[in-house]
Design an enzyme around this catalytic site. Structure first.
Site, PDB file in Angstrom:
ATOM      1  N   SER A  26      70.303  87.508  35.781  1.00 44.26           N
ATOM      2  CA  SER A  26      70.957  88.690  36.314  1.00 44.26           C
ATOM      3  C   SER A  26      71.938  88.390  37.462  1.00 44.26           C
ATOM      4  CB  SER A  26      69.903  89.685  36.836  1.00 44.26           C
ATOM      5  OG  SER A  26      69.165  89.140  37.916  1.00 44.26           O
ATOM      6  N   LYS A  67      74.430  87.956  46.090  1.00 46.19           N
ATOM      7  CA  LYS A  67      74.132  88.949  45.052  1.00 46.19           C
ATOM      8  C   LYS A  67      73.889  90.304  45.714  1.00 46.19           C
ATOM      9  CE  LYS A  67      70.803  89.363  41.179  1.00 46.19           C
ATOM     10  NZ  LYS A  67      69.666  88.634  40.544  1.00 46.19           N
ATOM     11  N   SER A  92      67.051  84.028  36.665  1.00 43.08           N
ATOM     12  CA  SER A  92      68.303  84.737  36.945  1.00 43.08           C
ATOM     13  C   SER A  92      69.273  83.984  37.832  1.00 43.08           C
ATOM     14  CB  SER A  92      67.999  86.101  37.576  1.00 43.08           C
ATOM     15  OG  SER A  92      67.400  86.958  36.643  1.00 43.08           O
TER      16      SER A  92
END
Length: 468
Positions: free
Chosen positions: A153, A78, A177
């Protein structure tokens, strides 16, 4: 042939490398071709690093390839994780020029294990949001239906694995997330105990609740990856100095005698009927396998989301105070509104919320006096259409982001290890996931039970039919 390789788990890829059927460089080429083919649709990657990956792949010696379970295998992280020499955008214009001077802890551990970074994945700006919508880098979509959300996310990490662009990825989990998008995309998602994986080198959102998390195709890969990236870093105040377990050693053991807590409140309320039916089938399997189901009651959850946000937003504001002054106009409207909310929260509200968090931790920890694990649905809803704002269930309207993370957020406050995994397919052709929660630092038992469910073969789901 390349498509078949792309959807193999890490263990299978390692076997191909070990037997000489494919080289790490050829493996990088397979995934690079898929990134080129599918990234425009999936929006999974912000910054692919294919050239660097190829250089690393060709430089690996035979001895280095035998040093770890991930040696020679690509992964992604990420775009909150620093990778030396690579841009860390955090999904925002604010960090358009932030090139990392070093590796995040987890990235450094993977580099030491000779895993190959293929790049940085998309996310909801600064991890503030559960839908994965991003006005700068695009909205990640679901591999099972590109008209649906991937969730967030850690949306890009989920999309990257689900679309077959990498076999594993790093994410962060502040309210679900990692676990929620993993569940929505038919993947394994693990949020270990808070402090088990250091957050050093990861752009912070909320120090109290931030966890590093993992996404893989299988429980075995998750166990292997956890062993590599878990550890202690004295620069991370939340990091805990304790030995790292041999997580894969728990796999294959039966689950007879395990006590599985089934919540009587909150966790089976206002959920899709097919999700509830899938969890009932899981419960029946666990009993047949020798586990015992034990009813448990959680503390009053009515204010739990408010408590979480009351902790999150002042901490996010603190983390971004310098950037807001210097680059405030570069923030997206979504995150700017969140920071404004943080300015409205008084110190007494923040302190009260932190006291609530401590009560939640103590009360939840008491439940594990009577059970070894707790079983819940991963999410109350399947992946919703891109652009969905609210969902209605049992006459109650709920913001889509709140719905996606309704069953996950609480365990960021308590800090217990929690894993989501696929357990069924919905009639709309989308994955359904379950969540297993364990005692502090008892990822071994969580993985043991998850592996038993996976190994049974009764709850496996098909790969996405990309057809594009």
């Amino acid at each position: 042939m390349t498509d078949n390789i792309a959807f193999k788990d890490v263990k299978s890829l390692k076997q191909l490398i070990s037997t000489g059927q494919i080289t790490p460089a050829e493996l990088v080429d397979v995934f690079a071709e898929r990134i080129d083919r599918y990234n425009a649709v999936s929006k999974a990657f912000i910054t692919p690093t294919i050239d660097n990956a190829k250089k690393q792949a060709v430089s690996l010696s035979r001895d280095e390839l035998s040093e770890s379970s991930f040696a020679g295998v690509p992964y992604a992280s990420k775009d909150l994780f620093d990778v030396q020499g690579v841009l860390t955008t955090a999904g925002s214009r604010v960090f358009h020029d932030r090139v990392a001077k070093g590796d995040a802890y987890a990235v450094a551990k993977l580099r030491g294990a000779h895993a190959i970074s293929l790049g940085k994945t998309n996310l909801h700006e600064f991890a503030y949001g559960a839908t994965g919508e991003n006005e700068v880098y695009g909205t990640c979509v679901n591999a099972y239906d590109p008209a649906r959300l991937a969730g967030g996310s850690s949306s890009g990490s989920a999309a990257a694995v689900a679309f077959g662009l990498v076999p594993a990825a790093l994410g962060t989990d502040t309210g679900g997330s990692v676990r929620a998008p993993a569940a929505l995309n038919g993947l394994v998602g693990l949020k270990p105990t808070i402090g088990r994986i250091p957050t050093a080198g990861v752009v912070p959102y909320c120090w109290t609740l931030d966890h590093v998390g993992l996404m893989t195709r299988t429980i075995a890969d998750c166990a292997d990856l956890l062993r590599i990236v878990a550890g202690y870093d004295s620069t991370d105040p939340a990091s805990v100095n304790r030995p790292v377990d041999n997580y894969s050693g728990a796999l294959g053991q039966d689950i007879s005698g395990l006590r599985i807590g089934i919540p009587k409140n909150f966790y089976y309320e206002r959920a899709d009927d097919e999700i509830l039916a899938a969890l009932e089938s899981i419960q029946e399997y666990l009993v047949a396998a020798g586990a015992t189901l034990v009813p448990v009651t959680f503390p009053d959850m009515e204010q739990s989301r408010t408590v979480s946000l009351t902790v999150q937003m002042p901490e996010a504001l603190s983390a971004h105070s310098a950037y807001v002054q210097e680059r405030g106009d570069l923030y997206g409207a979504d995150f700017r509104a969140g920071l404004a909310l943080g300015q409205c929260i008084l110190a007494e509200h923040y302190v009260k919320a932190k006291r609530f968090v401590e009560v939640y931790r103590q009360e939840t920890n008491k439940l594990f006096d009577d059970v070894d694990l707790i079983l819940t649905p991963a999410t109350p809803e399947i992946a919703q259409k891109v652009g969905t704002v609210k969902v209605t269930r049992n006459g109650v309207n709920e913001a889509i982001g709140n719905a996606i993370t309704r069953y996950t957020t609480f365990f960021n406050m308590t800090g217990h290890p929690a894993l989501t995994m696929p357990c069924a397919m919905h009639s709309e052709g989308l994955p359904i996931g379950l969540q297993l929660v364990g005692r502090y630092f008892d990822e071994m038992t969580v993985l043991r039970a998850a592996h038993a469910i996976e190994r049974s073969g009764r709850f496996s789901i098909p790969l996405p039919n990309l057809g594009m």
